[in-house]
Design a protein around this motif. Structure first.
Motif, PDB file in Angstrom:
ATOM      1  N   ARG A  82      -2.019   6.350   7.997  1.00 18.80           N
ATOM      2  CA  ARG A  82      -1.163   5.093   8.241  1.00 18.80           C
ATOM      3  C   ARG A  82       0.292   5.447   8.002  1.00 18.80           C
ATOM      4  NH1 ARG A  82      -5.352   0.830   6.069  1.00 18.80           N
ATOM      5  NH2 ARG A  82      -6.909   1.235   7.864  1.00 18.80           N
ATOM      6  N   SER A  83       0.565   6.047   6.964  1.00 18.61           N
ATOM      7  CA  SER A  83       2.004   6.426   6.390  1.00 18.61           C
ATOM      8  C   SER A  83       2.452   7.822   6.628  1.00 18.61           C
ATOM      9  CB  SER A  83       1.970   6.013   4.911  1.00 18.61           C
ATOM     10  OG  SER A  83       1.189   7.025   4.194  1.00 18.61           O
ATOM     11  N   TRP A 107      -2.503  10.145  -7.677  1.00 17.92           N
ATOM     12  CA  TRP A 107      -2.902  11.250  -8.346  1.00 17.92           C
ATOM     13  C   TRP A 107      -1.790  12.354  -9.147  1.00 17.92           C
ATOM     14  CZ3 TRP A 107      -8.008  12.690  -8.470  1.00 17.92           C
ATOM     15  CH2 TRP A 107      -8.621  11.906  -7.570  1.00 17.92           C
ATOM     16  N   CYS A 157     -12.687  14.143  -4.085  1.00 18.37           N
ATOM     17  CA  CYS A 157     -12.127  12.893  -3.182  1.00 18.37           C
ATOM     18  C   CYS A 157     -13.325  12.586  -2.221  1.00 18.37           C
ATOM     19  CB  CYS A 157     -11.115  13.594  -1.940  1.00 18.37           C
ATOM     20  SG  CYS A 157      -9.762  14.509  -2.772  1.00 18.37           S
ATOM     21  N   ALA A 188      -5.405  -0.667  -2.795  1.00 15.09           N
ATOM     22  CA  ALA A 188      -6.301  -0.476  -1.585  1.00 15.09           C
ATOM     23  C   ALA A 188      -7.450   0.864  -2.315  1.00 15.09           C
ATOM     24  CB  ALA A 188      -5.679   0.093  -0.583  1.00 15.09           C
ATOM     25  N   ALA A 189      -7.569   0.955  -3.543  1.00 14.10           N
ATOM     26  CA  ALA A 189      -8.602   1.824  -4.205  1.00 14.10           C
ATOM     27  C   ALA A 189      -8.152   3.415  -4.071  1.00 14.10           C
ATOM     28  CB  ALA A 189      -9.994   1.711  -3.557  1.00 14.10           C
ATOM     29  N   MET A 190      -7.206   3.752  -3.343  1.00 10.63           N
ATOM     30  CA  MET A 190      -6.785   4.942  -3.513  1.00 10.63           C
ATOM     31  C   MET A 190      -5.783   5.164  -4.577  1.00 10.63           C
ATOM     32  SD  MET A 190      -6.351   7.929  -1.786  1.00 10.63           S
ATOM     33  CE  MET A 190      -5.155   9.271  -2.076  1.00 10.63           C
ATOM     34  N   ARG A 248       1.791  10.566  -0.504  1.00  9.48           N
ATOM     35  CA  ARG A 248       0.634   9.620  -0.496  1.00  9.48           C
ATOM     36  C   ARG A 248      -0.398   9.849  -1.423  1.00  9.48           C
ATOM     37  NH1 ARG A 248       1.832   5.825  -0.809  1.00  9.48           N
ATOM     38  NH2 ARG A 248       3.119   6.147   1.003  1.00  9.48           N
ATOM     39  N   PRO A 308     -10.447   6.797   5.015  1.00  7.19           N
ATOM     40  CA  PRO A 308     -10.370   7.429   6.217  1.00  7.19           C
ATOM     41  C   PRO A 308     -11.121   8.620   6.183  1.00  7.19           C
ATOM     42  CG  PRO A 308      -8.147   7.765   5.258  1.00  7.19           C
ATOM     43  CD  PRO A 308      -8.753   6.725   4.304  1.00  7.19           C
ATOM     44  N   CYS A 335     -15.016   8.845  -2.490  1.00  4.23           N
ATOM     45  CA  CYS A 335     -14.967   7.658  -1.519  1.00  4.23           C
ATOM     46  C   CYS A 335     -14.594   8.186  -0.033  1.00  4.23           C
ATOM     47  CB  CYS A 335     -13.529   7.186  -1.893  1.00  4.23           C
ATOM     48  SG  CYS A 335     -13.389   6.492  -3.542  1.00  4.23           S
ATOM     49  N   HIS A 336     -13.959   9.415   0.354  1.00  2.73           N
ATOM     50  CA  HIS A 336     -13.930   9.921   1.474  1.00  2.73           C
ATOM     51  C   HIS A 336     -15.253  10.665   1.622  1.00  2.73           C
ATOM     52  CE1 HIS A 336      -9.570   9.019   1.943  1.00  2.73           C
ATOM     53  NE2 HIS A 336      -9.581   9.063   0.451  1.00  2.73           N
ATOM     54  N   LYS A 377       0.827  -1.276   0.137  1.00  2.00           N
ATOM     55  CA  LYS A 377      -0.174   0.054  -0.115  1.00  2.00           C
ATOM     56  C   LYS A 377       0.775   1.378  -0.192  1.00  2.00           C
ATOM     57  CE  LYS A 377      -4.103  -1.938   2.634  1.00  2.00           C
ATOM     58  NZ  LYS A 377      -4.545  -1.606   3.914  1.00  2.00           N
TER      59      LYS A 377
HETATM   60  C1  HEC Z   1     -11.657   5.435  -5.325  1.00  2.00           C
HETATM   61  C2  HEC Z   1     -11.629   5.974  -3.779  1.00  2.00           C
HETATM   62  C3  HEC Z   1     -10.871   6.934  -3.398  1.00  2.00           C
HETATM   63  C4  HEC Z   1     -10.484   8.291  -3.856  1.00  2.00           C
HETATM   64  C5  HEC Z   1     -11.148   8.721  -5.073  1.00  2.00           C
HETATM   65  C6  HEC Z   1      -9.655   8.766  -3.038  1.00  2.00           C
HETATM   66  N1  HEC Z   1      -9.171   8.019  -2.083  1.00  2.00           N
HETATM   67 FE1  HEC Z   1      -7.921   8.335  -0.518  1.00  2.00          FE
HETATM   68  N2  HEC Z   1      -8.225   6.604   0.084  1.00  2.00           N
HETATM   69  C7  HEC Z   1      -9.034   5.415  -0.316  1.00  2.00           C
HETATM   70  C8  HEC Z   1      -8.915   4.450   0.611  1.00  2.00           C
HETATM   71  C9  HEC Z   1      -9.816   3.221   0.342  1.00  2.00           C
HETATM   72  C10 HEC Z   1      -8.102   4.866   1.287  1.00  2.00           C
HETATM   73  C11 HEC Z   1      -7.570   3.787   2.600  1.00  2.00           C
HETATM   74  C12 HEC Z   1      -6.633   2.813   2.215  1.00  2.00           C
HETATM   75  C13 HEC Z   1      -5.955   1.753   3.137  1.00  2.00           C
HETATM   76  O1  HEC Z   1      -5.217   2.268   4.109  1.00  2.00           O
HETATM   77  O2  HEC Z   1      -6.552   0.606   3.279  1.00  2.00           O
HETATM   78  C14 HEC Z   1      -7.556   5.874   1.330  1.00  2.00           C
HETATM   79  C15 HEC Z   1      -6.598   6.761   2.030  1.00  2.00           C
HETATM   80  C16 HEC Z   1      -6.230   7.849   1.813  1.00  2.00           C
HETATM   81  C17 HEC Z   1      -5.093   8.795   2.718  1.00  2.00           C
HETATM   82  C18 HEC Z   1      -4.463   8.122   3.915  1.00  2.00           C
HETATM   83  C19 HEC Z   1      -3.198   7.402   3.612  1.00  2.00           C
HETATM   84  C20 HEC Z   1      -2.484   6.844   4.745  1.00  2.00           C
HETATM   85  O3  HEC Z   1      -1.422   7.040   4.814  1.00  2.00           O
HETATM   86  O4  HEC Z   1      -3.155   6.209   5.778  1.00  2.00           O
HETATM   87  C21 HEC Z   1      -5.179   9.841   2.302  1.00  2.00           C
HETATM   88  C22 HEC Z   1      -4.323  11.026   2.846  1.00  2.00           C
HETATM   89  C23 HEC Z   1      -6.351  10.077   1.269  1.00  2.00           C
HETATM   90  N3  HEC Z   1      -6.676   8.864   1.040  1.00  2.00           N
HETATM   91  C24 HEC Z   1      -6.442  11.211   0.501  1.00  2.00           C
HETATM   92  C25 HEC Z   1      -7.305  11.306  -0.440  1.00  2.00           C
HETATM   93  C26 HEC Z   1      -7.487  12.677  -1.129  1.00  2.00           C
HETATM   94  C27 HEC Z   1      -7.151  14.034  -0.882  1.00  2.00           C
HETATM   95  C28 HEC Z   1      -8.296  12.219  -2.188  1.00  2.00           C
HETATM   96  C29 HEC Z   1      -8.771  13.173  -3.438  1.00  2.00           C
HETATM   97  C30 HEC Z   1      -7.629  13.909  -4.181  1.00  2.00           C
HETATM   98  C31 HEC Z   1      -8.620  10.925  -2.520  1.00  2.00           C
HETATM   99  N4  HEC Z   1      -7.931  10.327  -1.168  1.00  2.00           N
HETATM  100  C32 HEC Z   1      -9.351  10.138  -3.200  1.00  2.00           C
HETATM  101  C33 HEC Z   1      -9.880   5.661  -1.558  1.00  2.00           C
HETATM  102  C34 HEC Z   1     -10.029   6.867  -2.142  1.00  2.00           C
END
Ligand code: HEC
Ligand code: HEC
Length: 312
Positions: A234-235, A272, A177, A267-269, A259, A226, A180-181, A84
Motif C-alpha cells: 500500500r505505502s 523492526w 516474518c 495493524a499488527a505489523m 515501512r 500481504p 504472520c506473512h 498505518k
Molecule cells: C505480527 C504479525 C506480523 C509480523 C511478525 C510481520 N508482519 Fe508485516 N504485516 C503484517 C500485517 C497484518 C500487515 C498488513 C497491514 C495493513 O496494511 O493493514 C503487514 C504489512 C507488511 C508490509 C506491507 C506494507 C504496505 O505498505 O502495504 C510489508 C512490506 C511487511 N509487512 C513486511 C514484513 C516483514 C519483512 C516482516 C519480517 C521482518 C514482517 N512484515 C513481519 C503483520 C506482520
C-alpha cells in the motif's frame, strides 16, 4: 393564507446550510507538534473534506461513508487517531508532510486513490481530519512521533543479489516474518538457513508456514498480512513525492525500508527498528522487492510456489 413556495423553502435551507458551513470554526487550533491551524484553514479543510473525502470517510470521520460500505480495507476511522503508514514508529502520530504524501499518492491496491489537489487544500484537509480525534491531536502539549529517516543503503544496485540472499535468511530465520506473512523457501532450504544462522536443524516444520495469518488490529477489523508475490504494497511509491527521487526501483526499496523501520500503526505489523540490525532491514527491503517481481508473471509465480511447497 398564501401558500409558501417550495423554492422559497429551498433557498432558506440553502442559506442555513451555507451559514452553518462557514461558521463551523471560529477560532484556530493547536495540534500535536505545535502545528497551528487558523479558523479559515480549518473551514477550508472541512469544505475540501465534504467535497472529496466524506463519501468514504463519513460525516463524523468514522470511516462509514456511503461509498465506504463493503470496502476492504475499509476507509480509515479518523476518530481513533491511529494511522498505518506514518514515517514514525507504529502507534505514534505522523507528521503533516507524510500525510501529504499519502493523500497525493494514494494507497496502492485500496480505494484510497491519489488526490490531485493544491498543496494548500491537502494541508488544510489534513488539519481538519485531526479535529475528528481531539484526544489524540488537540493541544500544545501533544507530541508527534520522532520522524524516521531513510539513511544510507549499505548495498546499492551493485550488491543487489547479495542483499536479496541475505534478506531471505533474515526473513525466514532471524525475524521469522512467516509467523504472520508466509514463507518463501522449501523445508530443505529453511533447514539449511537455520543451520547456517543458528547452528540448529529444524525439528518440526510449522504446518501454517505457507499460509497468511489474519491478525487482530486496533482499527476495528482484522488485518491481513500481504503475500508479497501477489498483493500490492500500500505505502510503496509515496516517496516519489520526495524531491529528487526519480528511479522507481530506488523509491520502492526506500519505501519498503521505511515501512519495516516504522511498522504499520494499529495493524499488527511491528516496527523492526532496533529489533534487528539496520543492514538486515535494508536486506529485507531488497528481498521483499524481489518477491514483488513475481506479481507481474503468474506462470513464473506458480512455478516458484510449486517448487517451494513441493514437500509440504
Ligand atoms: C505480527 C504479525 C506480523 C509480523 C511478525 C510481520 N508482519 Fe508485516 N504485516 C503484517 C500485517 C497484518 C500487515 C498488513 C497491514 C495493513 O496494511 O493493514 C503487514 C504489512 C507488511 C508490509 C506491507 C506494507 C504496505 O505498505 O502495504 C510489508 C512490506 C511487511 N509487512 C513486511 C514484513 C516483514 C519483512 C516482516 C519480517 C521482518 C514482517 N512484515 C513481519 C503483520 C506482520
Ligand atoms: C473511495 C473511498 C475513499 C475516498 C473518497 C477517500 N479515501 Fe482515504 N482511505 C480510503 C481507504 C479504503 C483507506 C484505508 C487504506 C488502508 O487501510 O490501507 C483510506 C485511508 C486514508 C488515510 C490513512 C493513512 C494512514 O496512514 O493510515 C488518510 C489520511 C486518508 N485516507 C485521507 C483521505 C482524504 C484526505 C481524502 C479526501 C481528499 C480521502 N482519504 C478520500 C478510502 C478513501
Amino acid at each position: 393564507m398564501r401558500k409558501i413556495k417550495p423554492y422559497f423553502v429551498l433557498i432558506c435551507l440553502m442559506t442555513l446550510l451555507f451559514s452553518c458551513k462557514e461558521s463551523t470554526f471560529h477560532e484556530g487550533k493547536f495540534f500535536a507538534g505545535g502545528v497551528y491551524a487558523t479558523a479559515d484553514q480549518l473551514n477550508d479543510g472541512k469544505s475540501v473534506y465534504m467535497d472529496y473525502c466524506v463519501s468514504c470517510h463519513g460525516f463524523n470521520g468514522d470511516g462509514n461513508g456511503v461509498s465506504g460500505k463493503g470496502l476492504f480495507p475499509p476507509p480509515r476511522n479518523f476518530k481513533l487517531g491511529i494511522y498505518k503508514f506514518g514515517h514514525v514508529v507504529a502507534g505514534e502520530l505522523p507528521h503533516d508532510d507524510t500525510l501529504y504524501k499519502i493523500i497525493k499518492h494514494g494507497l496502492n491496491g485500496t480505494a484510497m486513490l491519489p488526490w490531485d489537489m493544491s498543496k494548500e487544500q491537502v494541508y488544510n484537509v489534513i488539519q481538519y481530519i485531526k479535529t475528528f480525534a481531539p484526544k489524540a491531536w488537540e493541544g500544545k502539549d501533544k507530541k508527534l512521533g520522532k520522524k524516521l529517516v531513510v539513511g544510507k543503503d549499505p548495498y546499492g544496485a551493485s550488491h543487489k543479489s547479495f542483499a536479496i540472499e541475505k534478506g531471505k535468511e533474515v526473513y525466514h530465520v532471524v525475524a521469522q516474518c512467516q509467523s504472520c506473512h508466509r514463507a518463501y523457501v522449501s523445508h530443505e532450504e529453511l533447514n539449511k538457513i537455520s543451520l547456517k544462522i543458528n547452528d540448529e536443524a529444524i525439528e518440526e516444520f510449522d504446518e501454517e508456514m505457507y499460509k497468511l495469518k489474519l491478525q487482530e488490529g486496533e482499527h476495528g477489523y482484522k488485518v491481513m498480512p500481504p503475500d508479497f508475490t501477489m498483493h500490492e504494497l500500500r505505502s510503496v511509491g509515496t516517496m516519489k513525492e520526495e524531491k529528487g527521487l526519480k528511479d522507481p526501483e530506488r523509491i520502492a526499496i526506500n519505501d519498503i525500508y521505511m515501512r519495516l523501520l516504522a511498522g504499520a500503526g494499529g495493524a499488527a505489523m511491528p516496527s523492526w527498528k532496533d529489533v534487528i540490525e539496520d543492514n538486515e532491514i535494508w536486506a529485507l527491503a531488497y528481498y521483499v522487492r524481489y518477491l514483488q517481481g513475481f506479481k507481474k508473471d503468474q506462470a513464473k509465480r506458480k512455478a516458484f510456489i510449486n517448487s517451494i511447497e513441493k514437500n509440504k
